[in-house]
Design a protein around this motif. Sequence first.
Motif, PDB file in Angstrom:
ATOM      1  N   LEU A  43       0.834  -1.196   0.000  1.00 15.59           N
ATOM      2  CA  LEU A  43       0.000   0.000   0.000  1.00 15.59           C
ATOM      3  C   LEU A  43       0.872   1.251   0.000  1.00 15.59           C
ATOM      4  N   CYS A  44       0.592   2.160  -0.914  1.00  9.30           N
ATOM      5  CA  CYS A  44       1.292   3.448  -0.991  1.00  9.30           C
ATOM      6  C   CYS A  44       0.254   4.556  -1.088  1.00  9.30           C
ATOM      7  N   ALA A  45       0.648   5.758  -0.703  1.00  7.81           N
ATOM      8  CA  ALA A  45      -0.266   6.897  -0.721  1.00  7.81           C
ATOM      9  C   ALA A  45       0.442   8.119  -1.297  1.00  7.81           C
ATOM     10  N   ARG A  46      -0.324   8.931  -2.019  1.00  9.80           N
ATOM     11  CA  ARG A  46       0.208  10.180  -2.568  1.00  9.80           C
ATOM     12  C   ARG A  46      -0.460  11.346  -1.837  1.00  9.80           C
ATOM     13  N   PRO A  47       0.334  12.072  -1.046  1.00 17.27           N
ATOM     14  CA  PRO A  47      -0.231  13.207  -0.305  1.00 17.27           C
ATOM     15  C   PRO A  47      -0.753  14.299  -1.240  1.00 17.27           C
ATOM     16  N   ARG A  48      -1.717  15.031  -0.744  1.00 18.52           N
ATOM     17  CA  ARG A  48      -2.311  16.139  -1.493  1.00 18.52           C
ATOM     18  C   ARG A  48      -1.221  17.101  -1.971  1.00 18.52           C
ATOM     19  N   GLY A  49      -1.259  17.410  -3.258  1.00 20.43           N
ATOM     20  CA  GLY A  49      -0.338  18.382  -3.832  1.00 20.43           C
ATOM     21  C   GLY A  49       1.048  17.837  -4.165  1.00 20.43           C
ATOM     22  N   LYS A  50       1.285  16.538  -3.984  1.00 24.36           N
ATOM     23  CA  LYS A  50       2.594  15.938  -4.283  1.00 24.36           C
ATOM     24  C   LYS A  50       2.473  15.039  -5.504  1.00 24.36           C
ATOM     25  N   ASP A  51       3.625  14.815  -6.157  1.00 19.86           N
ATOM     26  CA  ASP A  51       3.669  13.934  -7.323  1.00 19.86           C
ATOM     27  C   ASP A  51       4.199  12.551  -6.983  1.00 19.86           C
ATOM     28  N   VAL A  52       4.681  12.363  -5.758  1.00 20.81           N
ATOM     29  CA  VAL A  52       5.364  11.140  -5.358  1.00 20.81           C
ATOM     30  C   VAL A  52       4.486  10.341  -4.394  1.00 20.81           C
ATOM     31  N   PHE A  53       4.535   9.020  -4.534  1.00 20.20           N
ATOM     32  CA  PHE A  53       3.865   8.128  -3.596  1.00 20.20           C
ATOM     33  C   PHE A  53       4.825   7.764  -2.471  1.00 20.20           C
ATOM     34  N   TYR A  54       4.283   7.528  -1.281  1.00 18.32           N
ATOM     35  CA  TYR A  54       5.059   7.152  -0.105  1.00 18.32           C
ATOM     36  C   TYR A  54       4.406   5.968   0.578  1.00 18.32           C
ATOM     37  N   ILE A  55       5.193   5.258   1.385  1.00 17.52           N
ATOM     38  CA  ILE A  55       4.617   4.281   2.294  1.00 17.52           C
ATOM     39  C   ILE A  55       3.851   5.101   3.338  1.00 17.52           C
ATOM     40  N   PRO A  56       2.605   4.757   3.682  1.00 23.43           N
ATOM     41  CA  PRO A  56       1.845   5.555   4.645  1.00 23.43           C
ATOM     42  C   PRO A  56       2.586   5.706   5.977  1.00 23.43           C
ATOM     43  N   GLY A  57       2.476   6.893   6.545  1.00 25.03           N
ATOM     44  CA  GLY A  57       3.128   7.196   7.819  1.00 25.03           C
ATOM     45  C   GLY A  57       3.557   8.647   7.833  1.00 25.03           C
TER      46      GLY A  57
END
Length: 131
Positions: free
Chosen positions: A17-31
């Motif tokens: 599972l990965c998430a892309r924060p509002r206004g960002k172009d990159v996905f991250y591991i949630p946290g």
Amino acid sequence: MLIDTVAWVRIEGGRILCARPRGKDVFYIPGGKREGSESDRETLLREVREELTVALDLATVVHVGTYEAGAPDLPDGAVVRMSCYTGDYRGTLTPSSEIDEMAWFSYADRPLVPPVDQLLFDDLKGAGALR
């Protein structure tokens, strides 16, 4: 400069599972980053609830590794430390107002995440957990 973060490693069907924060172009591991004197577990519980609106079951949270890496968008010498934990959850995974998108990534999606996340991807692939 050290950026100290905590991440939730959730793997289902060989995908993470990965998430892309509002206004960002990159996905991250949630946290995310700890607030004040929060412990890793307190940070993890808060961040997962804030980002994905689910509650982690603290009794199932287990540390799976800590990774460190720089990144091109950070000042010279800056390092991100990501302490990673697995754990079961209650509720329905739903992106909050902080998150534009969530996705399930395979190893082929590795280039879409930051360098510190890529280290986790490598270990998960080596362990046979990520396809």
